[in-house]
Motif scaffolding. Structure first.
Motif, PDB file in Angstrom:
ATOM      1  N   LYS A 193       0.842  -1.195   0.000  1.00 35.30           N
ATOM      2  CA  LYS A 193       0.000   0.000   0.000  1.00 35.30           C
ATOM      3  C   LYS A 193       0.877   1.245   0.000  1.00 35.30           C
ATOM      4  N   ASN A 194       0.694   2.079  -1.031  1.00 32.66           N
ATOM      5  CA  ASN A 194       1.417   3.347  -1.181  1.00 32.66           C
ATOM      6  C   ASN A 194       2.937   3.154  -1.228  1.00 32.66           C
ATOM      7  N   ARG A 195       3.374   2.029  -1.767  1.00 33.67           N
ATOM      8  CA  ARG A 195       4.806   1.739  -1.827  1.00 33.67           C
ATOM      9  C   ARG A 195       5.156   1.191  -3.218  1.00 33.67           C
ATOM     10  N   VAL A 196       6.132   1.823  -3.880  1.00 31.95           N
ATOM     11  CA  VAL A 196       6.587   1.418  -5.212  1.00 31.95           C
ATOM     12  C   VAL A 196       8.082   1.132  -5.136  1.00 31.95           C
ATOM     13  N   ALA A 197       8.480  -0.016  -5.640  1.00 36.06           N
ATOM     14  CA  ALA A 197       9.897  -0.383  -5.687  1.00 36.06           C
ATOM     15  C   ALA A 197      10.435  -0.122  -7.084  1.00 36.06           C
ATOM     16  N   THR A 198      11.686   0.314  -7.147  1.00 35.41           N
ATOM     17  CA  THR A 198      12.354   0.517  -8.431  1.00 35.41           C
ATOM     18  C   THR A 198      13.855   0.412  -8.192  1.00 35.41           C
ATOM     19  N   ALA A 199      14.629   0.652  -9.235  1.00 38.31           N
ATOM     20  CA  ALA A 199      16.089   0.644  -9.113  1.00 38.31           C
ATOM     21  C   ALA A 199      16.568   2.024  -8.683  1.00 38.31           C
ATOM     22  N   PHE A 200      17.685   2.057  -7.961  1.00 37.76           N
ATOM     23  CA  PHE A 200      18.264   3.352  -7.566  1.00 37.76           C
ATOM     24  C   PHE A 200      18.614   4.172  -8.796  1.00 37.76           C
ATOM     25  N   GLN A 201      19.124   3.524  -9.834  1.00 38.43           N
ATOM     26  CA  GLN A 201      19.511   4.249 -11.040  1.00 38.43           C
ATOM     27  C   GLN A 201      18.329   4.942 -11.696  1.00 38.43           C
ATOM     28  N   ALA A 202      17.103   4.481 -11.402  1.00 40.91           N
ATOM     29  CA  ALA A 202      15.904   5.088 -11.979  1.00 40.91           C
ATOM     30  C   ALA A 202      15.545   6.412 -11.320  1.00 40.91           C
ATOM     31  N   VAL A 203      16.110   6.670 -10.121  1.00 43.10           N
ATOM     32  CA  VAL A 203      15.799   7.913  -9.405  1.00 43.10           C
ATOM     33  C   VAL A 203      17.036   8.779  -9.206  1.00 43.10           C
ATOM     34  N   ASP A 204      18.214   8.235  -9.468  1.00 39.87           N
ATOM     35  CA  ASP A 204      19.463   8.957  -9.224  1.00 39.87           C
ATOM     36  C   ASP A 204      19.528  10.230 -10.064  1.00 39.87           C
ATOM     37  N   ALA A 205      19.977  11.317  -9.444  1.00 39.90           N
ATOM     38  CA  ALA A 205      20.183  12.622 -10.098  1.00 39.90           C
ATOM     39  C   ALA A 205      18.887  13.308 -10.492  1.00 39.90           C
ATOM     40  N   ILE A 315      14.573  -7.165  -8.289  1.00 40.03           N
ATOM     41  CA  ILE A 315      14.405  -5.883  -8.966  1.00 40.03           C
ATOM     42  C   ILE A 315      15.477  -5.786 -10.038  1.00 40.03           C
ATOM     43  N   LEU A 316      15.080  -5.616 -11.275  1.00 39.84           N
ATOM     44  CA  LEU A 316      16.034  -5.535 -12.377  1.00 39.84           C
ATOM     45  C   LEU A 316      16.907  -4.287 -12.240  1.00 39.84           C
ATOM     46  N   GLY A 317      18.150  -4.442 -12.604  1.00 38.46           N
ATOM     47  CA  GLY A 317      19.117  -3.348 -12.517  1.00 38.46           C
ATOM     48  C   GLY A 317      20.456  -3.898 -12.091  1.00 38.46           C
ATOM     49  N   PHE A 338      30.505   1.654 -22.519  1.00 36.57           N
ATOM     50  CA  PHE A 338      29.136   2.166 -22.471  1.00 36.57           C
ATOM     51  C   PHE A 338      28.131   1.018 -22.458  1.00 36.57           C
ATOM     52  N   ASN A 339      28.332   0.023 -23.326  1.00 35.61           N
ATOM     53  CA  ASN A 339      27.406  -1.116 -23.352  1.00 35.61           C
ATOM     54  C   ASN A 339      27.396  -1.853 -22.021  1.00 35.61           C
ATOM     55  N   ASP A 340      28.560  -1.929 -21.392  1.00 29.40           N
ATOM     56  CA  ASP A 340      28.652  -2.591 -20.101  1.00 29.40           C
ATOM     57  C   ASP A 340      27.903  -1.804 -19.032  1.00 29.40           C
ATOM     58  N   LEU A 341      27.985  -0.470 -19.100  1.00 33.53           N
ATOM     59  CA  LEU A 341      27.349   0.372 -18.092  1.00 33.53           C
ATOM     60  C   LEU A 341      25.848   0.483 -18.312  1.00 33.53           C
ATOM     61  N   ALA A 342      25.415   0.511 -19.575  1.00 29.38           N
ATOM     62  CA  ALA A 342      24.015   0.806 -19.874  1.00 29.38           C
ATOM     63  C   ALA A 342      23.115  -0.424 -19.855  1.00 29.38           C
ATOM     64  N   ALA A 343      23.662  -1.621 -20.064  1.00 33.03           N
ATOM     65  CA  ALA A 343      22.824  -2.810 -20.170  1.00 33.03           C
ATOM     66  C   ALA A 343      22.288  -3.232 -18.800  1.00 33.03           C
ATOM     67  N   VAL A 344      21.078  -3.773 -18.790  1.00 36.95           N
ATOM     68  CA  VAL A 344      20.493  -4.345 -17.575  1.00 36.95           C
ATOM     69  C   VAL A 344      20.698  -5.848 -17.644  1.00 36.95           C
ATOM     70  N   ASN A 345      21.690  -6.340 -16.929  1.00 37.09           N
ATOM     71  CA  ASN A 345      21.999  -7.768 -16.986  1.00 37.09           C
ATOM     72  C   ASN A 345      22.034  -8.414 -15.605  1.00 37.09           C
ATOM     73  N   ALA A 346      21.367  -7.776 -14.638  1.00 41.50           N
ATOM     74  CA  ALA A 346      21.352  -8.335 -13.286  1.00 41.50           C
ATOM     75  C   ALA A 346      20.090  -7.884 -12.563  1.00 41.50           C
ATOM     76  N   ALA A 347      19.868  -8.471 -11.412  1.00 41.67           N
ATOM     77  CA  ALA A 347      18.743  -8.098 -10.557  1.00 41.67           C
ATOM     78  C   ALA A 347      19.196  -8.176  -9.108  1.00 41.67           C
ATOM     79  N   ILE A 348      18.511  -7.410  -8.253  1.00 47.06           N
ATOM     80  CA  ILE A 348      18.771  -7.444  -6.821  1.00 47.06           C
ATOM     81  C   ILE A 348      17.699  -8.318  -6.185  1.00 47.06           C
ATOM     82  N   PRO A 349      18.054  -9.270  -5.335  1.00 44.61           N
ATOM     83  CA  PRO A 349      17.022 -10.083  -4.674  1.00 44.61           C
ATOM     84  C   PRO A 349      16.026  -9.198  -3.929  1.00 44.61           C
ATOM     85  N   LEU A 350      14.753  -9.517  -4.021  1.00 44.28           N
ATOM     86  CA  LEU A 350      13.727  -8.717  -3.370  1.00 44.28           C
ATOM     87  C   LEU A 350      13.932  -8.683  -1.855  1.00 44.28           C
TER      88      LEU A 350
END
Length: 493
Positions: A193-205, A315-317, A338-350
């Motif tokens: 309820k009223n809680r959204v999970a995302t990647a840190f990179q999605a909110v950084d800066a 969570i992908l990222g 750049f390809n190494d930095l930009a690609a999403v090839n991992a996830a963080i356990p929930l």
């Protein structure tokens, strides 16, 4: 003559009537007997007790014994064990006998076992391939209890079901800059309820965040309930209304080689598909990562890694280079890096997410404390930049070959940039800072007064690799007090 045939364990057990079959033309069946036990005496087998009814499990085996008269010489005896319905249950290995007299004797042991049906069984003997007699015997066994009904296996939902159900909890996460422009797009999902999970990179800066829910509602916020720069996860507190949370799964059950499910971004739309779990690792200073293959689009970061039941297990990222997510208009790095930095090839356990979120803070507060990366501000006067192993002294010389990976044995890391006056802005202070993966300043380049003209100007600075630790470092070039360009370098041991 006598012999012991190999023992048998049969799968079935039945009841039938007994009779003696006619012997072959060459061999005359003298007699046949059955009993539970006995011993060989001379050329005959003597039973301790003669009977043809055997009750399992009191009786574990039975013996059948035959006597014939026939021609002397070498003979081959075969025994065929038949169930009450007439089907052959087993065939004993052939018994080869060299008979020196007209008397031929032989016996076989037959083992009883679970699963046999009660009834009259028959053993039929062939000598040299010809029928030579048979002996019936009765077996009585308790009826096997009917197997307990097994519950029908529950099938996992189809991909269409998972897409439909999970899409309700999916959230678009838009990064808004200080000027109110949408700079980046990523995914998130409702976890409560009223809680959204995302990647840190999605909110950084970001200066603000705009969330778009599956019901079309848009909610803006300038704060986070909790986040982890190194863990690459963030929790956003926002009005989720009636949207239900994605059911959580167990990340511990995710195994390498397993195929799970993820949302990717294709042509601006969410698409669902399978990803393979290619590895699991604990990264020092960053935590656990679940490696996936193939890599997904950068916009897929923040979405859920789903098990085959549609439950969120991650969570992908999984970025280990915080701050590496930015637009190409304000960056420069080798294509490989750049390809190494930009690609999403991992996830963080929930399971990395906290049960509670006590660290509520605004994005401005997080930026001031160094948790968030300083945002980039595009400056028309900045033309381009790069990094190199060496640099010519004359500013007008050919631009050096860009290098993004350096060794601790290299003498210097050179950073160059080109500037040109585009409008009224002509004077300012140019400086630079080099950060490690924890957003700590490792190198500071003092400000230098610059006067721009309509002719491109090259500015350079250098620093020794010893100032950095092994890994990936971020370089920001700053005009006055705002970062206008960014690149990354990787240092090996």
């Amino acid at each position: 003559m006598e012999t012991m045939a190999p023992q048998f364990r049969l799968a079935g057990l039945l009841f039938a009537a007994s009779f003696a079959a006619a012997a072959s033309a060459e061999f005359h069946l003298v007699r046949s007997l059955t009993g539970p036990s006995g011993k060989v005496q001379g050329a005959k087998f003597v039973f301790d007790q003669v009977r043809n009814r055997f009750v399992y499990p009191q009786d574990k085996s039975l013996i059948v014994y035959f006597e014939w008269e026939g021609p002397v010489g070498a003979h081959v005896l075969s025994a065929f064990w038949k169930q009450p319905d007439g089907r052959t249950a087993a065939i004993s290995p052939d018994v080869k006998i060299e008979s020196a007299t007209s008397q031929l004797n032989s016996y076989w042991t037959f083992l009883l076992s679970d699963g046999m049906a009660s009834g009259i069984w028959t053993v039929e003997i062939r000598i040299d391939g010809q029928p030579a007699g048979s002996q019936p015997f009765e077996i009585v066994a308790p009826e096997s209890p009917a197997p307990a009904a097994q519950p029908a296996a529950v099938k996992p939902p189809s991909m269409d079901d998972i897409f439909r159900d999970a899409s309700r909890a999916m959230v678009w996460v838009y990064k808004i800059d200080a000027d109110g422009r949408r700079e980046d797009t990523a995914l998130g999902f409702v976890t409560g309820k009223n809680r959204v999970a995302t990647a840190f990179q999605a909110v950084d800066a970001a200066a603000r965040l705009r969330l778009e829910f599956s019901d079309g509602r848009k909610v803006e916020t300038d704060s986070l309930a909790a986040c982890s720069r190194t863990g690459d996860w963030a929790l956003i507190e926002a009005d989720t209304s009636a949207i239900g949370a994605l059911q959580p799964g167990d990340p511990k059950l995710v195994t390498v080689g397993e195929r799970l499910i993820a949302f990717n971004i294709e042509n601006g739309a969410r698409a669902i598909g399978g990803v393979d779990i290619s590895g699991r690792r604990a990264v020092r200073g960053f935590g656990e990562r679940i490696q996936i293959s193939p890599a997904l689009a950068a916009e897929a970061a923040g979405g859920p890694l789903l098990d085959l039941w549609g439950r969120a297990v991650g969570i992908l990222g999984g970025s280990t280079v915080p701050g590496a997510r930015f637009g190409r208009r304000s960056m420069s790095v080798s294509p490989g890096l750049f390809n190494d930095l930009a690609a999403v090839n991992a996830a963080i356990p929930l399971s990395a997410l906290p049960a509670n979120a006590p660290n509520h803070a605004t994005l401005a507060e997080l930026a001031a404390s160094g948790v968030l990366t300083q945002p980039l501000s595009a400056l028309p006067e900045f033309l381009y930049g790069g990094t190199a192993l060496d640099m010519t002294k004359k500013a007008g010389d050919t631009t050096p070959r860009d290098v993004s990976e350096f060794s601790a044995r290299d003498q210097q890391i050179w950073v160059y940039s080109f500037w040109e006056q585009k409008g009224k802005l002509s004077k300012g202070l140019v400086s630079a800072k080099v950060y490690d993966e924890q957003n700590r300043v490792r190198v500071t380049i003092p400000p230098k007064k610059v006067t721009l003209t309509s002719t491109p100007m090259r500015l350079t600075f250098n620093f020794p690799p010893a100032a950095l630790k092994a890994g990936t470092s971020r370089i920001d070039i700053i005009w006055d007090d705002r970062a206008v360009w960014r690149t990354f370098v990787r240092l090996t041991e």
